[in-house]
Design an enzyme around this catalytic site. Structure first.
Site, short mmCIF file in Angstrom:
data_model
loop_
_atom_site.label_atom_id
_atom_site.label_comp_id
_atom_site.label_asym_id
_atom_site.label_seq_id
_atom_site.Cartn_x
_atom_site.Cartn_y
_atom_site.Cartn_z
N SER A 138 23.65 75.25 29.55
CA SER A 138 23.19 73.96 29.03
C SER A 138 21.56 73.78 29.06
O SER A 138 21.01 74.60 29.68
CB SER A 138 23.78 72.79 30.06
OG SER A 138 23.21 73.05 31.25
N VAL A 177 21.59 63.95 40.78
CA VAL A 177 21.21 64.73 41.64
C VAL A 177 19.94 65.40 41.46
O VAL A 177 19.05 65.47 42.44
CB VAL A 177 22.22 65.76 41.41
CG1 VAL A 177 22.09 66.84 42.54
CG2 VAL A 177 23.69 65.08 41.92
N GLY A 179 17.30 64.67 39.88
CA GLY A 179 16.14 63.66 40.09
C GLY A 179 15.88 63.26 41.59
O GLY A 179 14.60 63.25 41.99
N GLY A 266 19.81 64.11 32.71
CA GLY A 266 21.29 64.67 32.32
C GLY A 266 20.97 66.00 31.52
O GLY A 266 19.87 66.51 31.33
N ALA A 315 27.13 74.96 39.39
CA ALA A 315 27.14 76.41 39.40
C ALA A 315 28.59 77.13 39.90
O ALA A 315 29.20 77.88 39.31
CB ALA A 315 26.15 76.95 40.29
N HIS A 439 32.18 72.75 70.00
CA HIS A 439 31.26 71.93 70.56
C HIS A 439 30.21 72.57 71.06
O HIS A 439 30.20 73.43 71.82
CB HIS A 439 31.92 71.18 71.61
CG HIS A 439 31.19 70.10 72.23
ND1 HIS A 439 30.78 68.77 71.53
CD2 HIS A 439 30.58 69.94 73.40
CE1 HIS A 439 29.87 68.14 72.38
NE2 HIS A 439 29.62 68.76 73.50
C1 LIG Z 1 17.17 71.87 38.65
C2 LIG Z 1 18.17 72.13 38.59
C3 LIG Z 1 19.04 72.34 39.81
C4 LIG Z 1 20.32 72.70 39.89
N1 LIG Z 1 21.05 72.75 41.21
C5 LIG Z 1 22.24 73.08 41.28
C6 LIG Z 1 22.79 73.30 42.52
O1 LIG Z 1 21.97 73.32 43.49
N2 LIG Z 1 24.10 73.92 42.61
C7 LIG Z 1 24.80 73.67 41.65
O2 LIG Z 1 25.97 73.90 41.55
N3 LIG Z 1 24.25 73.43 40.36
C8 LIG Z 1 23.00 73.51 39.92
N4 LIG Z 1 22.51 73.18 38.95
C9 LIG Z 1 23.41 73.39 37.97
C10 LIG Z 1 23.61 74.85 37.47
O3 LIG Z 1 22.27 75.45 37.33
C11 LIG Z 1 24.56 75.06 36.21
O4 LIG Z 1 25.62 74.39 36.40
C12 LIG Z 1 24.77 76.42 36.08
O5 LIG Z 1 23.72 77.39 36.06
C13 LIG Z 1 25.69 76.77 34.80
O6 LIG Z 1 25.99 77.96 34.88
P1 LIG Z 1 26.31 78.69 33.25
O7 LIG Z 1 26.70 80.08 33.52
O8 LIG Z 1 27.23 77.88 32.70
O9 LIG Z 1 25.07 78.55 32.49
P2 LIG Z 1 23.52 78.79 32.55
O10 LIG Z 1 23.11 79.10 34.04
O11 LIG Z 1 22.66 77.70 31.90
O12 LIG Z 1 23.40 80.21 31.71
C14 LIG Z 1 23.58 80.48 30.49
C15 LIG Z 1 22.72 81.70 29.92
O13 LIG Z 1 23.20 81.97 28.56
C16 LIG Z 1 22.17 82.46 27.88
N5 LIG Z 1 22.18 82.20 26.38
C17 LIG Z 1 22.54 81.08 25.79
N6 LIG Z 1 22.77 81.15 24.68
C18 LIG Z 1 22.64 82.62 24.44
C19 LIG Z 1 23.03 83.09 23.26
N7 LIG Z 1 23.45 82.64 22.11
N8 LIG Z 1 22.89 84.67 23.51
C20 LIG Z 1 22.54 85.28 24.74
N9 LIG Z 1 22.22 84.37 25.51
C21 LIG Z 1 22.44 83.15 25.55
C22 LIG Z 1 20.90 81.73 28.47
O14 LIG Z 1 19.78 82.12 28.34
C23 LIG Z 1 21.21 81.39 30.07
O15 LIG Z 1 20.96 82.52 30.76
C24 LIG Z 1 21.25 72.91 38.66
C25 LIG Z 1 20.56 72.84 37.52
C26 LIG Z 1 19.31 72.43 37.46
C27 LIG Z 1 18.53 72.11 36.03
#
Ligand SMILES: Cc1cc2nc3c(=O)[nH]c(=O)nc-3n(C[C@H](O)[C@H](O)[C@H](O)COP(=O)(O)OP(=O)(O)OC[C@H]3O[C@@H](n4cnc5c(N)ncnc54)[C@H](O)[C@@H]3O)c2cc1C
Length: 463
Positions: A138, A177, A179, A266, A315, A439
Protein backbone atom coordinates in the site's frame (compact mmCIF):
# COMPACT_ATOMS: atom_id res chain seq x y z
CA UNK A 1 7.47 -22.81 -16.34
CA UNK A 2 10.40 -20.84 -14.93
CA UNK A 3 9.14 -21.04 -11.34
CA UNK A 4 6.60 -22.88 -9.20
CA UNK A 5 5.78 -19.62 -7.43
CA UNK A 6 6.52 -16.03 -8.36
CA UNK A 7 5.90 -13.60 -5.52
CA UNK A 8 5.39 -9.94 -6.44
CA UNK A 9 6.63 -7.64 -3.67
CA UNK A 10 9.21 -8.33 -0.95
CA UNK A 11 7.46 -6.68 2.01
CA UNK A 12 6.47 -8.71 5.09
CA UNK A 13 3.76 -10.53 3.14
CA UNK A 14 5.92 -11.27 0.12
CA UNK A 15 9.12 -12.30 1.86
CA UNK A 16 7.27 -14.58 4.28
CA UNK A 17 5.47 -16.19 1.36
CA UNK A 18 8.68 -16.64 -0.64
CA UNK A 19 10.68 -18.14 2.22
CA UNK A 20 7.90 -20.51 3.34
CA UNK A 21 7.29 -21.66 -0.26
CA UNK A 22 11.02 -22.36 -0.61
CA UNK A 23 11.07 -24.22 2.73
CA UNK A 24 8.31 -26.42 1.34
CA UNK A 25 10.46 -27.38 -1.64
CA UNK A 26 9.04 -25.09 -4.31
CA UNK A 27 11.11 -23.21 -6.88
CA UNK A 28 10.52 -19.59 -5.92
CA UNK A 29 11.21 -16.12 -7.27
CA UNK A 30 10.37 -12.82 -5.60
CA UNK A 31 10.11 -9.65 -7.68
CA UNK A 32 10.74 -6.32 -5.96
CA UNK A 33 10.86 -2.92 -7.63
CA UNK A 34 12.10 -1.09 -4.55
CA UNK A 35 13.98 -2.16 -1.46
CA UNK A 36 13.67 -5.67 -0.03
CA UNK A 37 11.65 -5.59 3.18
CA UNK A 38 8.87 -3.41 1.80
CA UNK A 39 7.20 -0.59 3.69
CA UNK A 40 7.50 -2.21 7.10
CA UNK A 41 11.27 -2.56 7.21
CA UNK A 42 12.22 0.45 5.11
CA UNK A 43 9.72 3.22 5.81
CA UNK A 44 7.20 1.78 8.30
CA UNK A 45 7.35 -0.36 11.43
CA UNK A 46 11.09 -0.46 11.99
CA UNK A 47 12.24 3.15 11.47
CA UNK A 48 9.23 4.49 13.40
CA UNK A 49 9.97 2.21 16.33
CA UNK A 50 13.62 3.31 16.31
CA UNK A 51 12.59 6.99 16.49
CA UNK A 52 9.98 6.21 19.15
CA UNK A 53 12.69 4.59 21.25
CA UNK A 54 14.99 7.59 20.81
CA UNK A 55 12.21 9.98 21.80
CA UNK A 56 11.18 7.86 24.76
CA UNK A 57 14.77 7.68 26.00
CA UNK A 58 14.98 11.48 25.92
CA UNK A 59 11.66 11.74 27.80
CA UNK A 60 12.93 9.24 30.38
CA UNK A 61 15.95 11.40 31.17
CA UNK A 62 13.50 13.97 32.54
CA UNK A 63 12.11 11.45 35.05
CA UNK A 64 15.42 9.99 36.19
CA UNK A 65 15.86 12.76 38.76
CA UNK A 66 12.99 11.11 40.70
CA UNK A 67 15.39 8.35 41.76
CA UNK A 68 18.36 10.60 42.14
CA UNK A 69 20.00 10.33 38.75
CA UNK A 70 20.91 13.73 37.45
CA UNK A 71 22.90 15.03 34.53
CA UNK A 72 22.75 18.05 32.27
CA UNK A 73 19.82 18.49 29.90
CA UNK A 74 19.82 15.88 27.13
CA UNK A 75 21.23 17.06 23.83
CA UNK A 76 20.40 15.29 20.59
CA UNK A 77 22.56 14.88 17.52
CA UNK A 78 19.75 14.55 14.99
CA UNK A 79 21.97 13.44 12.12
CA UNK A 80 23.34 10.68 14.33
CA UNK A 81 19.84 9.59 15.38
CA UNK A 82 18.68 9.47 11.75
CA UNK A 83 21.84 7.54 10.83
CA UNK A 84 21.35 5.06 13.69
CA UNK A 85 17.76 4.46 12.52
CA UNK A 86 18.90 3.98 8.92
CA UNK A 87 21.54 1.51 10.12
CA UNK A 88 18.90 -0.70 11.74
CA UNK A 89 16.86 -0.65 8.55
CA UNK A 90 19.95 -1.60 6.52
CA UNK A 91 20.78 -4.47 8.83
CA UNK A 92 17.26 -5.91 8.71
CA UNK A 93 16.76 -5.53 4.97
CA UNK A 94 20.20 -7.06 4.43
CA UNK A 95 18.99 -9.90 6.62
CA UNK A 96 16.01 -10.54 4.36
CA UNK A 97 18.26 -10.53 1.29
CA UNK A 98 20.49 -13.04 3.09
CA UNK A 99 17.50 -15.24 3.91
CA UNK A 100 16.49 -15.20 0.24
CA UNK A 101 19.94 -16.45 -0.70
CA UNK A 102 20.02 -19.09 2.03
CA UNK A 103 16.59 -20.39 0.97
CA UNK A 104 17.44 -20.20 -2.76
CA UNK A 105 14.73 -17.66 -3.52
CA UNK A 106 15.58 -15.90 -6.80
CA UNK A 107 15.40 -12.14 -6.29
CA UNK A 108 14.13 -10.44 -9.46
CA UNK A 109 14.77 -6.70 -9.52
CA UNK A 110 12.13 -4.46 -11.08
CA UNK A 111 8.43 -3.83 -11.46
CA UNK A 112 6.39 -6.91 -12.33
CA UNK A 113 3.51 -6.55 -14.72
CA UNK A 114 1.19 -9.34 -15.87
CA UNK A 115 1.21 -10.28 -19.55
CA UNK A 116 -1.20 -13.14 -19.02
CA UNK A 117 -2.32 -15.30 -16.09
CA UNK A 118 0.96 -17.27 -16.11
CA UNK A 119 3.47 -14.67 -17.27
CA UNK A 120 4.89 -11.44 -15.90
CA UNK A 121 7.21 -8.92 -17.47
CA UNK A 122 10.02 -7.39 -15.42
CA UNK A 123 12.09 -4.87 -17.33
CA UNK A 124 12.56 -6.41 -20.77
CA UNK A 125 12.44 -10.01 -19.52
CA UNK A 126 9.43 -12.28 -19.09
CA UNK A 127 9.00 -15.03 -16.49
CA UNK A 128 6.42 -17.77 -16.23
CA UNK A 129 5.17 -19.44 -13.08
CA UNK A 130 2.50 -21.97 -12.07
CA UNK A 131 1.34 -19.77 -9.19
CA UNK A 132 1.65 -16.10 -8.27
CA UNK A 133 1.38 -14.33 -4.96
CA UNK A 134 0.60 -10.63 -5.24
CA UNK A 135 2.03 -8.80 -2.23
CA UNK A 136 2.34 -5.27 -3.58
CA UNK A 137 1.32 -3.51 -0.37
CA UNK A 138 0.00 0.00 0.00
CA UNK A 139 0.94 3.67 -0.15
CA UNK A 140 -0.12 6.77 1.80
CA UNK A 141 -3.53 8.20 0.94
CA UNK A 142 -3.33 11.81 -0.19
CA UNK A 143 -5.49 14.74 0.85
CA UNK A 144 -6.79 17.34 -1.60
CA UNK A 145 -5.36 20.76 -0.82
CA UNK A 146 -2.33 19.40 1.04
CA UNK A 147 0.45 18.74 -1.45
CA UNK A 148 3.17 16.59 0.05
CA UNK A 149 6.68 17.94 -0.70
CA UNK A 150 8.40 15.70 1.92
CA UNK A 151 9.97 18.78 3.53
CA UNK A 152 7.35 21.10 5.01
CA UNK A 153 4.35 18.95 4.18
CA UNK A 154 5.21 15.28 4.62
CA UNK A 155 3.64 11.86 4.60
CA UNK A 156 4.92 9.13 6.91
CA UNK A 157 7.98 8.58 4.71
CA UNK A 158 9.01 12.24 4.86
CA UNK A 159 8.30 12.39 8.59
CA UNK A 160 10.94 9.70 9.16
CA UNK A 161 13.63 12.22 8.28
CA UNK A 162 13.70 14.37 11.37
CA UNK A 163 14.94 17.83 10.35
CA UNK A 164 17.56 19.80 12.27
CA UNK A 165 16.38 21.81 14.07
CA UNK A 166 13.27 19.88 15.02
CA UNK A 167 10.14 21.77 13.81
CA UNK A 168 8.87 24.06 16.54
CA UNK A 169 5.23 23.67 15.52
CA UNK A 170 3.99 20.40 14.08
CA UNK A 171 0.52 19.43 12.83
CA UNK A 172 -0.51 15.80 12.41
CA UNK A 173 -3.52 15.50 10.15
CA UNK A 174 -5.11 12.20 11.17
CA UNK A 175 -5.41 10.79 14.67
CA UNK A 176 -4.85 7.15 13.78
CA UNK A 177 -1.96 4.89 14.72
CA UNK A 178 0.60 6.45 12.35
CA UNK A 179 -0.46 10.02 13.23
CA UNK A 180 -0.05 9.35 16.94
CA UNK A 181 3.25 7.55 16.66
CA UNK A 182 4.73 10.54 14.85
CA UNK A 183 3.00 13.00 17.20
CA UNK A 184 4.67 11.17 20.07
CA UNK A 185 8.08 11.12 18.38
CA UNK A 186 8.10 14.83 17.57
CA UNK A 187 6.60 15.79 20.93
CA UNK A 188 9.40 13.96 22.72
CA UNK A 189 11.99 15.55 20.43
CA UNK A 190 10.74 19.01 21.43
CA UNK A 191 8.08 20.02 18.87
CA UNK A 192 4.78 21.54 19.95
CA UNK A 193 2.41 19.02 18.38
CA UNK A 194 -1.24 19.28 17.44
CA UNK A 195 -3.22 16.28 16.17
CA UNK A 196 -6.49 16.80 14.33
CA UNK A 197 -8.96 14.00 13.62
CA UNK A 198 -12.02 14.15 11.41
CA UNK A 199 -13.94 11.50 13.36
CA UNK A 200 -15.33 11.99 16.90
CA UNK A 201 -12.62 9.68 18.31
CA UNK A 202 -8.92 9.13 17.82
CA UNK A 203 -7.49 5.63 17.06
CA UNK A 204 -10.59 4.29 15.31
CA UNK A 205 -11.10 0.59 15.97
CA UNK A 206 -9.75 0.61 19.53
CA UNK A 207 -11.87 0.24 22.68
CA UNK A 208 -13.54 3.50 23.76
CA UNK A 209 -12.31 3.32 27.38
CA UNK A 210 -8.77 2.55 26.26
CA UNK A 211 -8.84 5.40 23.75
CA UNK A 212 -10.11 7.80 26.41
CA UNK A 213 -7.30 6.83 28.78
CA UNK A 214 -4.75 6.98 25.97
CA UNK A 215 -5.91 10.44 24.84
CA UNK A 216 -5.74 11.73 28.39
CA UNK A 217 -2.14 10.54 28.75
CA UNK A 218 -1.08 11.96 25.37
CA UNK A 219 -2.60 15.34 26.33
CA UNK A 220 -0.76 15.26 29.65
CA UNK A 221 2.46 14.72 27.70
CA UNK A 222 1.74 17.97 25.87
CA UNK A 223 0.10 16.83 22.61
CA UNK A 224 -2.94 18.90 21.65
CA UNK A 225 -5.76 16.72 20.30
CA UNK A 226 -8.76 18.12 18.44
CA UNK A 227 -11.46 15.82 17.05
CA UNK A 228 -14.15 16.65 14.48
CA UNK A 229 -11.61 18.84 12.72
CA UNK A 230 -10.29 18.68 9.16
CA UNK A 231 -7.55 20.40 7.19
CA UNK A 232 -8.79 22.01 3.98
CA UNK A 233 -5.60 23.43 2.55
CA UNK A 234 -1.98 24.18 3.31
CA UNK A 235 0.14 26.95 1.83
CA UNK A 236 3.85 27.37 2.31
CA UNK A 237 4.80 30.93 3.24
CA UNK A 238 7.93 32.53 4.62
CA UNK A 239 6.83 32.12 8.25
CA UNK A 240 5.65 28.53 7.90
CA UNK A 241 2.84 26.40 6.47
CA UNK A 242 -0.54 28.13 6.73
CA UNK A 243 -3.20 25.49 7.23
CA UNK A 244 -6.90 26.15 6.97
CA UNK A 245 -8.67 24.07 9.59
CA UNK A 246 -12.42 23.48 9.68
CA UNK A 247 -14.56 22.34 12.56
CA UNK A 248 -16.73 19.76 10.80
CA UNK A 249 -19.64 20.28 13.17
CA UNK A 250 -19.89 24.07 13.20
CA UNK A 251 -18.24 24.75 9.83
CA UNK A 252 -16.03 27.33 11.56
CA UNK A 253 -12.73 27.91 9.74
CA UNK A 254 -9.44 29.08 11.20
CA UNK A 255 -5.92 29.36 9.82
CA UNK A 256 -2.96 28.21 11.87
CA UNK A 257 0.74 28.25 11.07
CA UNK A 258 3.05 25.22 11.49
CA UNK A 259 6.64 24.40 10.63
CA UNK A 260 5.85 20.87 9.51
CA UNK A 261 2.58 19.20 8.56
CA UNK A 262 2.18 15.42 8.49
CA UNK A 263 -0.59 13.97 6.37
CA UNK A 264 -1.51 10.60 7.90
CA UNK A 265 -5.06 10.00 6.78
CA UNK A 266 -4.78 6.34 5.87
CA UNK A 267 -3.25 4.13 3.23
CA UNK A 268 -4.51 2.76 -0.04
CA UNK A 269 -3.73 -0.59 -1.66
CA UNK A 270 -1.19 -0.51 -4.47
CA UNK A 271 -1.96 -2.30 -7.73
CA UNK A 272 -0.76 0.34 -10.20
CA UNK A 273 1.51 -1.07 -12.89
CA UNK A 274 0.55 -4.68 -12.16
CA UNK A 275 -1.72 -4.86 -15.22
CA UNK A 276 -4.19 -7.02 -13.29
CA UNK A 277 -6.61 -7.19 -16.22
CA UNK A 278 -4.15 -9.23 -18.27
CA UNK A 279 -4.29 -11.88 -15.54
CA UNK A 280 -8.08 -11.81 -15.49
CA UNK A 281 -8.26 -9.87 -12.23
CA UNK A 282 -9.87 -6.64 -11.16
CA UNK A 283 -9.39 -4.62 -8.00
CA UNK A 284 -12.45 -3.69 -5.94
CA UNK A 285 -13.75 -0.14 -5.89
CA UNK A 286 -11.50 0.60 -2.92
CA UNK A 287 -8.52 -0.86 -4.76
CA UNK A 288 -8.10 -4.15 -2.87
CA UNK A 289 -7.70 -7.55 -4.49
CA UNK A 290 -10.42 -9.84 -3.15
CA UNK A 291 -9.34 -13.20 -1.72
CA UNK A 292 -10.85 -16.18 0.09
CA UNK A 293 -9.53 -17.57 3.39
CA UNK A 294 -6.90 -19.52 1.42
CA UNK A 295 -5.70 -16.19 -0.01
CA UNK A 296 -6.85 -17.17 -3.53
CA UNK A 297 -8.12 -14.49 -5.88
CA UNK A 298 -10.84 -15.10 -8.48
CA UNK A 299 -8.11 -16.70 -10.62
CA UNK A 300 -7.33 -19.72 -8.43
CA UNK A 301 -3.56 -19.98 -9.07
CA UNK A 302 -3.09 -16.28 -8.29
CA UNK A 303 -3.01 -15.35 -4.62
CA UNK A 304 -2.94 -11.98 -2.87
CA UNK A 305 -1.69 -11.23 0.65
CA UNK A 306 -1.03 -8.30 2.95
CA UNK A 307 -2.12 -4.67 2.59
CA UNK A 308 -3.23 -5.17 -1.02
CA UNK A 309 -5.61 -7.95 0.06
CA UNK A 310 -7.57 -5.93 2.62
CA UNK A 311 -7.66 -4.47 6.10
CA UNK A 312 -6.24 -4.33 8.69
CA UNK A 313 -3.07 -3.07 7.02
CA UNK A 314 -0.63 -4.56 9.49
CA UNK A 315 2.68 -6.32 9.01
CA UNK A 316 1.83 -9.38 11.14
CA UNK A 317 -1.39 -9.89 9.18
CA UNK A 318 0.60 -9.71 5.92
CA UNK A 319 3.17 -12.19 7.29
CA UNK A 320 0.51 -14.71 8.30
CA UNK A 321 -1.28 -14.40 4.96
CA UNK A 322 2.02 -14.88 3.13
CA UNK A 323 2.59 -18.15 5.00
CA UNK A 324 -0.96 -19.32 4.27
CA UNK A 325 -0.66 -18.61 0.53
CA UNK A 326 2.68 -20.46 0.31
CA UNK A 327 1.33 -23.43 2.26
CA UNK A 328 -1.83 -23.68 0.17
CA UNK A 329 0.26 -23.64 -3.03
CA UNK A 330 2.39 -26.44 -1.54
CA UNK A 331 -0.76 -28.48 -0.99
CA UNK A 332 -1.11 -27.95 2.77
CA UNK A 333 -4.53 -27.54 4.39
CA UNK A 334 -3.74 -23.98 5.45
CA UNK A 335 -6.19 -21.15 5.99
CA UNK A 336 -6.32 -17.60 7.37
CA UNK A 337 -8.72 -18.15 10.26
CA UNK A 338 -7.18 -16.07 13.04
CA UNK A 339 -9.57 -15.41 15.94
CA UNK A 340 -8.10 -11.96 16.34
CA UNK A 341 -5.38 -9.76 14.86
CA UNK A 342 -3.67 -7.54 17.43
CA UNK A 343 -3.30 -3.78 17.01
CA UNK A 344 -0.68 -1.59 18.67
CA UNK A 345 0.19 2.09 18.96
CA UNK A 346 3.86 2.09 19.98
CA UNK A 347 3.83 5.29 22.01
CA UNK A 348 4.81 5.30 25.67
CA UNK A 349 2.72 4.06 27.26
CA UNK A 350 1.54 1.86 24.41
CA UNK A 351 -2.07 1.26 23.43
CA UNK A 352 -2.59 -2.33 22.38
CA UNK A 353 -5.58 -4.52 21.82
CA UNK A 354 -6.65 -7.91 20.58
CA UNK A 355 -10.14 -9.28 20.07
CA UNK A 356 -13.43 -7.46 20.42
CA UNK A 357 -13.90 -4.03 21.98
CA UNK A 358 -16.67 -3.83 24.57
CA UNK A 359 -18.94 -2.13 22.02
CA UNK A 360 -18.16 -4.66 19.27
CA UNK A 361 -19.00 -7.49 21.68
CA UNK A 362 -22.31 -5.85 22.60
CA UNK A 363 -23.08 -5.23 18.92
CA UNK A 364 -22.44 -8.91 18.22
CA UNK A 365 -25.09 -9.79 20.80
CA UNK A 366 -22.85 -10.89 23.67
CA UNK A 367 -23.86 -10.21 27.22
CA UNK A 368 -20.65 -8.67 28.42
CA UNK A 369 -18.75 -8.41 31.67
CA UNK A 370 -15.54 -6.42 31.99
CA UNK A 371 -12.58 -6.45 34.31
CA UNK A 372 -10.10 -3.64 34.78
CA UNK A 373 -6.79 -3.40 36.56
CA UNK A 374 -4.96 -0.05 36.76
CA UNK A 375 -1.20 -0.02 36.25
CA UNK A 376 -0.98 2.35 39.23
CA UNK A 377 -1.58 -0.73 41.43
CA UNK A 378 1.26 -2.70 39.82
CA UNK A 379 4.50 -2.90 41.78
CA UNK A 380 6.47 -3.60 38.63
CA UNK A 381 4.96 -0.55 36.92
CA UNK A 382 6.09 1.58 39.86
CA UNK A 383 9.65 0.29 39.61
CA UNK A 384 9.58 1.20 35.90
CA UNK A 385 8.13 4.69 36.49
CA UNK A 386 5.23 3.66 34.22
CA UNK A 387 2.06 3.65 36.31
CA UNK A 388 -0.29 5.14 33.73
CA UNK A 389 -2.98 3.10 32.00
CA UNK A 390 -4.76 -0.17 32.64
CA UNK A 391 -5.60 -3.64 31.40
CA UNK A 392 -9.24 -4.06 30.45
CA UNK A 393 -10.74 -7.44 29.76
CA UNK A 394 -13.99 -8.05 27.90
CA UNK A 395 -15.62 -11.38 28.79
CA UNK A 396 -18.90 -13.11 27.96
CA UNK A 397 -21.16 -13.26 30.99
CA UNK A 398 -22.11 -16.80 31.95
CA UNK A 399 -19.51 -18.68 29.90
CA UNK A 400 -16.59 -16.51 31.17
CA UNK A 401 -15.18 -16.71 27.62
CA UNK A 402 -12.53 -14.13 26.88
CA UNK A 403 -13.59 -11.83 24.02
CA UNK A 404 -11.07 -9.00 24.01
CA UNK A 405 -8.14 -7.50 25.89
CA UNK A 406 -7.29 -3.78 25.78
CA UNK A 407 -4.14 -2.47 27.32
CA UNK A 408 -2.73 1.00 27.89
CA UNK A 409 0.63 0.39 29.55
CA UNK A 410 4.36 0.28 29.06
CA UNK A 411 5.21 -2.80 26.97
CA UNK A 412 1.51 -3.40 26.24
CA UNK A 413 2.54 -4.81 22.84
CA UNK A 414 4.47 -7.59 24.56
CA UNK A 415 1.68 -8.26 27.08
CA UNK A 416 -0.58 -8.76 24.10
CA UNK A 417 1.08 -12.05 23.11
CA UNK A 418 -0.45 -13.78 26.11
CA UNK A 419 -3.86 -12.27 25.41
CA UNK A 420 -3.72 -13.32 21.77
CA UNK A 421 -2.85 -16.90 22.66
CA UNK A 422 -5.64 -16.95 25.25
CA UNK A 423 -8.15 -15.87 22.59
CA UNK A 424 -6.87 -18.42 20.06
CA UNK A 425 -7.15 -21.15 22.71
CA UNK A 426 -10.70 -20.01 23.60
CA UNK A 427 -9.57 -19.37 27.17
CA UNK A 428 -11.89 -18.10 29.86
CA UNK A 429 -11.02 -15.28 32.24
CA UNK A 430 -10.54 -17.99 34.87
CA UNK A 431 -7.96 -19.75 32.67
CA UNK A 432 -5.94 -16.54 32.60
CA UNK A 433 -6.46 -15.92 36.32
CA UNK A 434 -5.39 -19.48 37.23
CA UNK A 435 -2.13 -19.13 35.31
CA UNK A 436 0.75 -18.27 37.62
CA UNK A 437 2.36 -15.09 36.34
CA UNK A 438 5.85 -14.19 37.54
CA UNK A 439 6.07 -11.49 40.18
CA UNK A 440 6.80 -8.68 39.82
CA UNK A 441 5.88 -8.30 36.15
CA UNK A 442 3.60 -6.09 34.12
CA UNK A 443 1.90 -9.29 32.96
CA UNK A 444 0.39 -9.68 36.41
CA UNK A 445 -1.94 -6.84 35.44
CA UNK A 446 -3.45 -9.18 32.83
CA UNK A 447 -4.01 -11.80 35.54
CA UNK A 448 -5.52 -9.24 37.91
CA UNK A 449 -7.78 -7.83 35.17
CA UNK A 450 -9.10 -11.38 34.74
CA UNK A 451 -9.59 -11.67 38.51
CA UNK A 452 -11.34 -8.32 38.49
CA UNK A 453 -13.95 -9.74 36.08
CA UNK A 454 -14.96 -11.96 39.04
CA UNK A 455 -14.53 -9.10 41.53
CA UNK A 456 -11.62 -10.96 43.07
CA UNK A 457 -8.57 -8.91 42.12
CA UNK A 458 -6.22 -8.73 45.10
CA UNK A 459 -4.40 -5.44 44.66
CA UNK A 460 -7.43 -3.21 44.11
CA UNK A 461 -10.74 -2.80 45.88
CA UNK A 462 -13.29 -4.66 43.73
CA UNK A 463 -16.51 -2.79 43.07
C1 LIG B 1 4.88 4.72 9.13
C2 LIG B 1 4.33 3.33 9.20
C3 LIG B 1 4.46 2.60 10.36
C4 LIG B 1 3.97 1.31 10.44
N1 LIG B 1 4.13 0.62 11.61
C5 LIG B 1 3.63 -0.63 11.69
C6 LIG B 1 3.81 -1.39 12.87
O1 LIG B 1 4.44 -0.94 13.83
N2 LIG B 1 3.30 -2.63 12.92
C7 LIG B 1 2.59 -3.16 11.87
O2 LIG B 1 2.11 -4.29 11.98
N3 LIG B 1 2.42 -2.47 10.73
C8 LIG B 1 2.92 -1.24 10.62
N4 LIG B 1 2.78 -0.55 9.45
C9 LIG B 1 2.08 -1.21 8.34
C10 LIG B 1 3.01 -2.17 7.61
O3 LIG B 1 4.13 -1.47 7.16
C11 LIG B 1 2.28 -2.83 6.46
O4 LIG B 1 1.10 -3.43 6.92
C12 LIG B 1 3.14 -3.90 5.81
O5 LIG B 1 4.34 -3.34 5.31
C13 LIG B 1 2.38 -4.58 4.68
O6 LIG B 1 3.17 -5.54 4.10
P1 LIG B 1 2.96 -5.98 2.59
O7 LIG B 1 3.92 -7.10 2.38
O8 LIG B 1 1.54 -6.21 2.33
O9 LIG B 1 3.35 -4.73 1.70
P2 LIG B 1 4.54 -3.67 1.68
O10 LIG B 1 5.34 -3.69 2.89
O11 LIG B 1 3.90 -2.39 1.26
O12 LIG B 1 5.47 -4.21 0.52
C14 LIG B 1 5.07 -4.25 -0.82
C15 LIG B 1 6.30 -4.28 -1.70
O13 LIG B 1 5.89 -4.55 -3.03
C16 LIG B 1 6.69 -3.80 -3.92
N5 LIG B 1 5.92 -3.68 -5.17
C17 LIG B 1 4.73 -3.06 -5.36
N6 LIG B 1 4.31 -3.25 -6.62
C18 LIG B 1 5.26 -3.99 -7.24
C19 LIG B 1 5.39 -4.52 -8.56
N7 LIG B 1 4.45 -4.34 -9.49
N8 LIG B 1 6.50 -5.24 -8.86
C20 LIG B 1 7.47 -5.43 -7.90
N9 LIG B 1 7.37 -4.96 -6.66
C21 LIG B 1 6.29 -4.25 -6.33
C22 LIG B 1 6.90 -2.49 -3.19
O14 LIG B 1 8.06 -1.83 -3.65
C23 LIG B 1 7.04 -2.96 -1.74
O15 LIG B 1 8.39 -3.17 -1.38
C24 LIG B 1 3.30 0.74 9.33
C25 LIG B 1 3.17 1.47 8.14
C26 LIG B 1 3.68 2.75 8.07
C27 LIG B 1 3.53 3.50 6.80
Amino acid sequence: MDFDVLVIGAGPGGYHAAIRAAQLGLKVACAEMGAVGGVCLNIGCIPTKALLHAGETIANTRHAADFGLSYGPATLDIAKMNGWKDGIVKKLTGGVAGLFKANKVTHLVGQASFIDANTVKIGDKTYTASSFIIATGSEPATLKGLDVDQVAIVDSTGALNVPDPVPARMLCVGGGVIGFEFAHIYNNLGSKVKVIEFLPNIIPGADADAVKEFGKIMKKQGIEIVTRMKANSAQKQADGVHVELENVETGEKTTEVFDRVLVAVGRRPRTAGLNLEAAGLKATERGFIEVNTRMQTGVPHIYAVGDVAGNPMLAHKAMKEGLVAAEVIAGKPSEQDAVAIPGVVYTSPELAWVGLTEQEAIDKGYKVKTGLFPMSASGRAMTLQSTEGFVKMVVEEGTDLLLGVHIVAAHASDLLGEAGLALEMAATASDVALTIHAHPTLGEAVLEAAESVHKQAIHIVNR
